[in-house]
Design an enzyme around this catalytic site. Structure first.
Site, short mmCIF file in Angstrom:
data_model
loop_
_atom_site.label_atom_id
_atom_site.label_comp_id
_atom_site.label_asym_id
_atom_site.label_seq_id
_atom_site.Cartn_x
_atom_site.Cartn_y
_atom_site.Cartn_z
CD GLU A 1 -10.84 -99.81 -70.95
OE1 GLU A 1 -10.66 -99.71 -69.52
OE2 GLU A 1 -10.25 -99.44 -71.80
CG HIS B 1 -10.47 -95.89 -71.09
ND1 HIS B 1 -9.15 -96.58 -70.87
CD2 HIS B 1 -10.54 -94.69 -71.56
CE1 HIS B 1 -8.48 -95.68 -71.17
NE2 HIS B 1 -9.05 -94.59 -71.44
CD GLU C 1 -5.27 -101.93 -69.17
OE1 GLU C 1 -6.39 -102.58 -69.55
OE2 GLU C 1 -4.76 -101.07 -69.87
CG HIS D 1 -7.78 -98.73 -67.50
ND1 HIS D 1 -8.12 -97.92 -68.63
CD2 HIS D 1 -7.37 -98.04 -66.55
CE1 HIS D 1 -7.81 -96.85 -67.99
NE2 HIS D 1 -7.15 -96.70 -66.86
O1 0X9 Z 1 -4.21 -96.85 -73.15
C1 0X9 Z 1 -4.81 -96.66 -71.98
O2 0X9 Z 1 -5.41 -95.77 -71.49
C2 0X9 Z 1 -4.81 -97.92 -70.78
N1 0X9 Z 1 -5.26 -99.23 -71.81
S1 0X9 Z 1 -6.53 -99.18 -72.21
O3 0X9 Z 1 -6.52 -100.43 -73.31
N2 0X9 Z 1 -7.57 -99.90 -70.91
O4 0X9 Z 1 -7.29 -98.22 -72.64
C3 0X9 Z 1 -3.33 -98.38 -70.53
C4 0X9 Z 1 -2.68 -97.17 -69.63
C5 0X9 Z 1 -1.45 -97.58 -68.90
N3 0X9 Z 1 -0.28 -97.23 -69.60
C6 0X9 Z 1 0.48 -97.53 -70.41
N4 0X9 Z 1 0.13 -98.73 -70.99
N5 0X9 Z 1 1.65 -96.84 -70.68
ZN ZN Z 2 -8.93 -98.35 -70.50
#
Ligand code: 0X9
Ligand code: ZN
Length: 504
Positions: free
Chosen positions: A178, A175, A373, A297
């Protein structure tokens, strides 16, 4: 949970209101503390109607919880202001880069001698080129052939280090916005290359920035600081990009991702349609005996594993995955005091489909697959929140993540070594360290020609076997391979073929 998913992708869709705007004057980051389903409905309703210019920065798994939003208008819901003037934060960030990382970048690109050391690079948000050059110069690191080219023609750089029998792949920067992810990925690499003990146990493959087009776009003054996706255009709209972390080929296009090209969670025109996702997929499948994967992330401080696509049930390896994430979170707490949550990704945070961790675990068969994260979390001080942590956070983030990696991979090694033989006797380290560029294997079609498989490995299932016939009996995940340890492509078979009885 259902409500949250709806909030999540509907709000993300609203970010297009910013698509053509590179200025942040008047923007604030505010936090809604949603405490009741009624408040959640108000927020969801406002988002669904659109036009409010909302850009959701954090997402929560239930109606109750804190939701950070980049907002330009009031919703009539109670909120606290986290960043009172986003423009000032972005200006300060760029001002610092102009005096530091951009100077280094320009010198590097013009071929001037530059000193790339931990001391000179972890004081700012460095460019893709600087991070890559730093990693390439670390002792024991080999730069691999590019694993693929992005839409804008950038090489996706990958590096290898270590000589151990088990492979671990980790990447940052899927991403774009980030920024602490590529920085932390690079810091961890700098630490791991010095850890002789760990390097005897594992061979590491690192991709510091999986989405280099997006990363460059967020860094450019003329770009968009809060762009998340890649930079591939979408037909029929000015909204740019696919969310690479919704583009993988497991539960692709299911709830937890959006069909809206303008959404920040747009899943793309087909599974693995993005250069970034398909390159990572081919790359990881080409590596022998991959047992681990981490996707870094930010932000919210969590250590997560499959499944993301469903919040019910537990994966087969739940207990060991949970233990690994707990050990990692404990190591972080002992290092910095930061409290990371851990557990199944949907249950711990929110629903996602087509993301890395579900794909690596379920489709590729990489058991120890995690999404990390990074900092900050929701308790970070006002003004340091979200995607703009101060540069002074780079080293603490790197230190705590290194501690997490050491705890996790030493635990995993213990788990793998403890599994009864013969299927677990590690490969002789030399056989893997001598492997050539990993891209060659995927380019070679599976073959049924006779080959001498004196010592074989069921690659992505992580199960070592000692003969061809054992390989034939091995139960491997779909899409994993059976090959010999010296990476001789003549012995590569789709395991599905093996498992249906094709002998070597
Ligand atoms: O939404 C995403 O792709 C990830 N979070 S972010 O804020 N960095 O974009 C999280 C992916 C992990 N999977 C779940 N939370 N289900
Ligand atoms: Zn992310």
């Amino acid at each position: 949970m259902k409500l949250l998913s709806a909030i999540y992708f509907a709000v993300a869709a609203a970010t297009t209101a910013f698509a053509a705007d590179s200025r942040y004057s008047g923007d604030q980051v505010v936090r809604f503390n949603v405490t009741s389903p009624k408040d959640a409905d108000i927020l969801k309703d406002a988002i669904d109607k659109g036009g409010l210019g909302l850009d959701v920065w954090t997402h929560r798994a239930s109606a109750a919880g804190k939701i950070d939003v980049r907002a330009i208008k009031k919703l009539g819901l109670p909120y606290t202001v986290l960043v009172p003037d986003l423009q000032a934060l972005v200006d300060a960030e760029r001002d610092h880069m102009g005096k530091n990382s951009e100077v280094l970048h320009n010198s590097l690109m013009s071929g001037e001698p530059v000193q790339l050391t931990a001391a000179t690079i972890f004081n700012d948000w460095q460019s893709y080129e600087t991070l890559s050059a730093f990693i390439a110069g670390l002792p024991g690191v080999t730069q691999l052939p590019s694993i693929g080219k992005t839409y804008q023609g950038r090489d996706i750089n990958a590096f290898k280090f270590g000589t151990g029998p088990y492979a671990v792949v980790f990447n940052g920067g899927i991403h774009a916005r980030e920024w602490i992810s590529p920085a932390t990925t690079t810091y961890v690499t700098d630490q791991l290359v010095k850890n002789a003990d760990l390097l005897k146990k594992f061979t590491f493959y690192v991709i510091p920035v999986l989405n280099p087009d997006g990363y460059a776009y967020t860094r450019a003054a003329s770009g968009q600081r809060y762009h998340r996706k890649n930079l591939e255009p979408n037909a029929g709209t000015s909204c740019i990009g696919t969310d690479i972390n919704r583009n993988f080929d497991y539960m692709w296009s299911k709830p937890g991702a959006s069909s809206d090209q303008c959404s920040d969670t747009y899943y793309g025109k087909a599974a693995l349609s993005t250069a970034e996702a398909s390159s990572l997929s081919k790359f990881i499948k080409s590596i022998p005996n991959t047992v681990g994967y981490v996707d870094l992330h930010s932000y919210s401080e969590m250590f997560l594993f499959a499944n993301g696509y469903t919040c019910t049930g537990q994966v087969k390896d739940y207990d060991t995955l949970y233990k690994g994430s707990k050990l990692a979170a404990d190591a972080i707490k002992a290092t910095s005091g930061e409290i990371f949550k851990y557990g199944g990704s949907c249950a711990t945070s929110y629903k996602t489909s087509g993301d890395t961790v579900d794909y690596m675990y379920n489709a590729v068969g990489v058991t120890y697959s995690y999404t990390l994260e990074l900092r900050p979390n929701e308790n970070a001080a006002s003004g340091t929140a979200g995607f703009n942590p101060p540069v002074s956070e780079i080293i603490p983030s790197g230190q705590e993540t290194t501690a997490a990696f050491l705890a996790l991979w030493n635990y995993v090694y213990g788990q793998l070594s403890a599994t009864p033989s013969p299927s677990t006797s590690p490969l002789p380290p030399t056989s893997i360290s001598k492997t050539s560029a990993p891209t060659s294997k995927t380019a070679t079609p599976a073959t049924t020609s006779a080959a001498v498989c004196s010592h074989t490995v069921c690659v992505t299932g992580g199960k070592l076997v000692s003969s061809c016939s054992d390989c034939a009996k091995a139960v491997c995940a779909k899409d994993s391979y059976c090959c010999n340890t010296s990476w001789d492509s003549t012995c590569v078979r789709e395991v599905s073929q093996y498992c249906t009885g094709v002998a070597c």
